[in-house]
Design a protein around this motif. Structure first.
Motif, PDB file in Angstrom:
ATOM      1  N   ALA A   8       0.840  -1.206   0.000  1.00 50.29           N
ATOM      2  CA  ALA A   8       0.000   0.000   0.000  1.00 50.29           C
ATOM      3  C   ALA A   8       0.875   1.256   0.000  1.00 50.29           C
ATOM      4  O   ALA A   8       0.475   2.303  -0.494  1.00 50.29           O
ATOM      5  CB  ALA A   8      -0.913  -0.014   1.220  1.00 50.29           C
ATOM      6  N   ARG A   9       2.083   1.160   0.573  1.00 47.72           N
ATOM      7  CA  ARG A   9       2.935   2.347   0.686  1.00 47.72           C
ATOM      8  C   ARG A   9       3.826   2.547  -0.535  1.00 47.72           C
ATOM      9  O   ARG A   9       4.463   3.578  -0.660  1.00 47.72           O
ATOM     10  CB  ARG A   9       3.822   2.230   1.927  1.00 47.72           C
ATOM     11  CG  ARG A   9       3.044   2.375   3.228  1.00 47.72           C
ATOM     12  CD  ARG A   9       3.998   2.399   4.418  1.00 47.72           C
ATOM     13  NE  ARG A   9       4.927   3.513   4.319  1.00 47.72           N
ATOM     14  CZ  ARG A   9       4.643   4.770   4.629  1.00 47.72           C
ATOM     15  NH1 ARG A   9       3.452   5.075   5.074  1.00 47.72           N
ATOM     16  NH2 ARG A   9       5.544   5.729   4.510  1.00 47.72           N
ATOM     17  N   ALA A  10       3.907   1.517  -1.436  1.00 42.78           N
ATOM     18  CA  ALA A  10       4.842   1.599  -2.559  1.00 42.78           C
ATOM     19  C   ALA A  10       4.618   2.883  -3.351  1.00 42.78           C
ATOM     20  O   ALA A  10       3.505   3.193  -3.756  1.00 42.78           O
ATOM     21  CB  ALA A  10       4.678   0.382  -3.473  1.00 42.78           C
ATOM     22  N   GLY A  11       5.706   3.660  -3.506  1.00 37.53           N
ATOM     23  CA  GLY A  11       5.620   4.866  -4.313  1.00 37.53           C
ATOM     24  C   GLY A  11       4.729   5.938  -3.723  1.00 37.53           C
ATOM     25  O   GLY A  11       4.210   6.791  -4.453  1.00 37.53           O
ATOM     26  N   LEU A  12       4.591   5.923  -2.397  1.00 34.53           N
ATOM     27  CA  LEU A  12       3.638   6.842  -1.751  1.00 34.53           C
ATOM     28  C   LEU A  12       3.884   8.304  -2.134  1.00 34.53           C
ATOM     29  O   LEU A  12       2.952   9.031  -2.492  1.00 34.53           O
ATOM     30  CB  LEU A  12       3.720   6.668  -0.227  1.00 34.53           C
ATOM     31  CG  LEU A  12       2.751   7.492   0.603  1.00 34.53           C
ATOM     32  CD1 LEU A  12       1.312   7.099   0.301  1.00 34.53           C
ATOM     33  CD2 LEU A  12       3.037   7.296   2.099  1.00 34.53           C
ATOM     34  N   ASP A  41      -6.977   5.853 -10.469  1.00 34.88           N
ATOM     35  CA  ASP A  41      -6.572   6.862  -9.488  1.00 34.88           C
ATOM     36  C   ASP A  41      -5.076   6.756  -9.205  1.00 34.88           C
ATOM     37  O   ASP A  41      -4.625   5.786  -8.591  1.00 34.88           O
ATOM     38  CB  ASP A  41      -7.372   6.661  -8.191  1.00 34.88           C
ATOM     39  CG  ASP A  41      -7.090   7.776  -7.187  1.00 34.88           C
ATOM     40  OD1 ASP A  41      -6.176   8.597  -7.438  1.00 34.88           O
ATOM     41  OD2 ASP A  41      -7.788   7.805  -6.162  1.00 34.88           O
ATOM     42  N   PRO A  42      -4.297   7.752  -9.621  1.00 34.43           N
ATOM     43  CA  PRO A  42      -2.844   7.686  -9.404  1.00 34.43           C
ATOM     44  C   PRO A  42      -2.464   7.699  -7.931  1.00 34.43           C
ATOM     45  O   PRO A  42      -1.349   7.345  -7.580  1.00 34.43           O
ATOM     46  CB  PRO A  42      -2.315   8.936 -10.125  1.00 34.43           C
ATOM     47  CG  PRO A  42      -3.482   9.836 -10.279  1.00 34.43           C
ATOM     48  CD  PRO A  42      -4.696   8.972 -10.336  1.00 34.43           C
ATOM     49  N   GLN A  43      -3.400   8.102  -7.066  1.00 34.84           N
ATOM     50  CA  GLN A  43      -3.078   8.101  -5.630  1.00 34.84           C
ATOM     51  C   GLN A  43      -3.039   6.681  -5.073  1.00 34.84           C
ATOM     52  O   GLN A  43      -2.482   6.449  -4.001  1.00 34.84           O
ATOM     53  CB  GLN A  43      -4.109   8.937  -4.870  1.00 34.84           C
ATOM     54  CG  GLN A  43      -4.182  10.364  -5.382  1.00 34.84           C
ATOM     55  CD  GLN A  43      -3.867  11.409  -4.335  1.00 34.84           C
ATOM     56  OE1 GLN A  43      -4.205  11.234  -3.183  1.00 34.84           O
ATOM     57  NE2 GLN A  43      -3.218  12.492  -4.733  1.00 34.84           N
ATOM     58  N   LEU A  48       0.383   3.966 -12.687  1.00 36.18           N
ATOM     59  CA  LEU A  48      -0.263   5.120 -13.329  1.00 36.18           C
ATOM     60  C   LEU A  48       0.482   6.411 -12.959  1.00 36.18           C
ATOM     61  O   LEU A  48       0.683   7.302 -13.810  1.00 36.18           O
ATOM     62  CB  LEU A  48      -1.713   5.174 -12.845  1.00 36.18           C
ATOM     63  CG  LEU A  48      -2.693   6.085 -13.537  1.00 36.18           C
ATOM     64  CD1 LEU A  48      -2.705   5.853 -15.038  1.00 36.18           C
ATOM     65  CD2 LEU A  48      -4.090   5.875 -12.952  1.00 36.18           C
ATOM     66  N   ALA A  49       0.914   6.506 -11.699  1.00 37.96           N
ATOM     67  CA  ALA A  49       1.653   7.699 -11.256  1.00 37.96           C
ATOM     68  C   ALA A  49       2.951   7.851 -12.059  1.00 37.96           C
ATOM     69  O   ALA A  49       3.322   8.971 -12.439  1.00 37.96           O
ATOM     70  CB  ALA A  49       1.943   7.605  -9.761  1.00 37.96           C
TER      71      ALA A  49
END
Ligand code: SAM
Length: 272
Positions: A8-12, A41-43, A48-49
């Motif tokens: 869940a934190r990857a690339g936060l 959603d990129p968040q 996608l981010a």
């Protein structure tokens, strides 16, 4: 140590930079490949981010890629004296600039317009603009004829996911490669998937670090891309950051396949 919320934190920090309002930057062809139905959603979607980073902050991406240099062994392994090389997902040219001395013609395929612009600028500065051509395209739809190149290569770009290569993308890379030519995936993210498709693995040993231009740049970029290491990078005033500290696997691996010389034949043995 296992961090329970690691996925869940990857690339936060990267994900925090963009919102759904940014998705408008994608062309319809890009959106079809990158925006998952039900999760645009990129968040929450780090892949996608990254695609938004290439289009909205291409210079920031280029600063990162310039610091994360490939192992010299990887570049040295690639065949010399090829007639034509095709690179797919060329980005801002981390590998492309190494390829222009290895072939008579290089075609760099890159879908993100802002990255193509940076790559064109770098090639012009390197005075190799005529030798290398930068074109728009995707893994699964390469704008090139059959059997076009001696080497078809992707660096830190191909994955088994359909939007970033997948079965269709690998088939396209092999279609564009001539019989007896070599298809190579550098810095692969899934060696098992490639091995199951006849790709051999090569790895180059030795310590490797990300080499930033200054301590300030290391602190700034670590804060975005290696958040777990950022505090230590800042505290110790590091300019070079070992890949293990950054928490990413170093760019020391490649997977390759030499295509059969005749349709339906066996793969020839050995490296190219
Ligand atoms: C991490 S960057 C690597 C860029 C460059 N190869 C390098 O090593 O610096 C990933 C690249 O793959 C490209 N890419 C993403 N999806 C792609 C697709 N479907 N087809 C071709 N390239 C793609 C991105 O635009 C980006 O340039």
């Amino acid at each position: 140590m296992t961090v329970p919320d690691a996925p869940a934190r990857a690339g936060l920090e990267l994900r925090r930079r963009y919102t759904v309002a940014d998705l408008g930057v994608f062309t319809p062809d890009e959106a079809r490949r990158y925006v998952q139905p039900g999760n645009g959603d990129p968040q929450t979607d780090v892949v996608l981010a990254w695609e938004l980073l290439y289009r909205l902050e291409p210079e920031l991406y280029d600063r990162l890629a310039s610091a994360e240099r490939l192992h010299r062994g990887v570049v040295g392994w690639l065949p010399r004296g090829a007639d034509r090389i095709v690179e797919v997902g060329a980005g801002t040219g981390r590998l492309t600039l190494e390829l222009i001395g290895r072939a008579r013609r290089v075609v760099a395929v890159e879908p993100a317009g802002p990255l193509r612009e940076i790559l064109r600028r770098k090639l012009a500065a390197a005075d190799h603009g005529e030798r290398a051509r930068v074109v728009h395209g995707f893994f699964d739809e390469l704008p090139l004829p059959d059997d076009h190149a001696d080497l078809v290569v992707a660096c830190s770009a191909f994955t088994p996911a359909a939007g970033h290569g997948g079965e269709a993308g690998l088939a396209e890379m092999e279609r564009v490669c001539r019989p007896g030519g070599c298809v190579t995936v550098i810095w692969p993210n899934n060696l098992g998937w490639l091995a199951a498709r006849g790709y051999r693995h090569v790895s180059f040993p030795g310590p490797m670090s990300v080499e930033f231009g200054s301590c300030d740049e290391a602190a700034e970029l670590a804060g975005i891309f290696y958040p777990k290491a950022a505090e230590e990078v800042r505290r110790r005033g590091l300019r070079t950051v070992p890949f293990e500290m950054a928490g990413i696997n170093p760019p020391r691996d490649l997977a390759y396949r030499i295509l059969p010389c005749q349709p339906g034949g066996d793969d020839p043995p050995g490296p190219p």
